[in-house]
Design a protein around this motif. Structure first.
Motif, PDB file in Angstrom:
ATOM      1  N   SER A  25       0.811  -1.213   0.000  1.00  0.00           N
ATOM      2  CA  SER A  25       0.000   0.000   0.000  1.00  0.00           C
ATOM      3  C   SER A  25       0.851   1.273   0.000  1.00  0.00           C
ATOM      4  CB  SER A  25      -0.892   0.006   1.239  1.00  0.00           C
ATOM      5  OG  SER A  25      -1.567   1.231   1.353  1.00  0.00           O
ATOM      6  N   LYS A  26       0.319   2.318  -0.621  1.00  0.00           N
ATOM      7  CA  LYS A  26       1.013   3.607  -0.613  1.00  0.00           C
ATOM      8  C   LYS A  26       0.896   4.305   0.739  1.00  0.00           C
ATOM      9  CE  LYS A  26      -2.746   6.359  -2.481  1.00  0.00           C
ATOM     10  NZ  LYS A  26      -3.154   7.228  -3.562  1.00  0.00           N
ATOM     11  N   ASP A  27       0.026   3.808   1.586  1.00  0.00           N
ATOM     12  CA  ASP A  27      -0.165   4.404   2.907  1.00  0.00           C
ATOM     13  C   ASP A  27       1.033   4.210   3.835  1.00  0.00           C
ATOM     14  OD1 ASP A  27      -2.678   5.289   2.179  1.00  0.00           O
ATOM     15  OD2 ASP A  27      -3.656   3.450   2.905  1.00  0.00           O
ATOM     16  N   ILE A  28       1.966   3.348   3.454  1.00  0.00           N
ATOM     17  CA  ILE A  28       3.124   3.103   4.320  1.00  0.00           C
ATOM     18  C   ILE A  28       4.306   3.992   3.957  1.00  0.00           C
ATOM     19  CG2 ILE A  28       2.435   0.737   4.838  1.00  0.00           C
ATOM     20  CD1 ILE A  28       4.571  -0.200   2.862  1.00  0.00           C
ATOM     21  N   CYS A  29       4.069   5.039   3.192  1.00  0.00           N
ATOM     22  CA  CYS A  29       5.132   5.975   2.823  1.00  0.00           C
ATOM     23  C   CYS A  29       5.785   6.530   4.098  1.00  0.00           C
ATOM     24  CB  CYS A  29       4.582   7.120   1.987  1.00  0.00           C
ATOM     25  SG  CYS A  29       5.831   8.355   1.559  1.00  0.00           S
ATOM     26  N   GLU A  32       7.731  12.443   5.448  1.00  0.00           N
ATOM     27  CA  GLU A  32       6.854  13.561   5.786  1.00  0.00           C
ATOM     28  C   GLU A  32       7.171  14.787   4.935  1.00  0.00           C
ATOM     29  OE1 GLU A  32       4.280  13.521   7.871  1.00  0.00           O
ATOM     30  OE2 GLU A  32       4.646  11.406   8.277  1.00  0.00           O
ATOM     31  N   ARG A  37       8.299  12.782  -0.183  1.00  0.00           N
ATOM     32  CA  ARG A  37       7.043  12.026  -0.262  1.00  0.00           C
ATOM     33  C   ARG A  37       6.569  11.914  -1.705  1.00  0.00           C
ATOM     34  NH1 ARG A  37       3.251  10.089   2.950  1.00  0.00           N
ATOM     35  NH2 ARG A  37       1.084  10.126   2.324  1.00  0.00           N
ATOM     36  N   LEU A  41       6.098   8.513  -3.836  1.00  0.00           N
ATOM     37  CA  LEU A  41       4.812   8.165  -4.454  1.00  0.00           C
ATOM     38  C   LEU A  41       4.944   7.986  -5.962  1.00  0.00           C
ATOM     39  CD1 LEU A  41       2.402  10.441  -2.414  1.00  0.00           C
ATOM     40  CD2 LEU A  41       2.512   7.945  -2.356  1.00  0.00           C
ATOM     41  N   TRP A  44       6.337   4.627  -6.332  1.00  0.00           N
ATOM     42  CA  TRP A  44       5.308   3.644  -5.999  1.00  0.00           C
ATOM     43  C   TRP A  44       4.345   3.442  -7.169  1.00  0.00           C
ATOM     44  CZ3 TRP A  44      -0.004   3.827  -5.647  1.00  0.00           C
ATOM     45  CH2 TRP A  44      -0.617   2.725  -5.043  1.00  0.00           C
TER      46      TRP A  44
END
Length: 70
Positions: A25-29, A32, A37, A41, A44
């Protein structure tokens, strides 16, 4: 001879690509800072596209090398 560290955004892109190719998932980037970031992404997204196209394993590594040269 000392080896120079790579640019942080290149490293973020590569790590994002590796995460995307694995289907995670991209949510685990982990970043900050907006610039890092965004690089993560972008990597990703490229990794997910390659995953969907079946470019995993050796072909995924070759694709990552091709993307890094751009």
């Amino acid at each position: 001879m000392k080896r120079q560290k790579r640019d942080k955004s290149d490293r973020a892109y590569t790590k994002g690509y590796q995460t995307g190719v694995c289907g995670r998932s991209k949510d685990i980037c982990p970043h900050e800072e907006p610039q890092l970031r965004q690089a993560w992404l972008n990597g990703w997204r490229e990794g997910r596209i390659d995953n969907w196209d079946g470019k995993t394993g050796v072909s995924g590594v070759q694709q990552l090398s091709a993307n890094a040269r751009r």
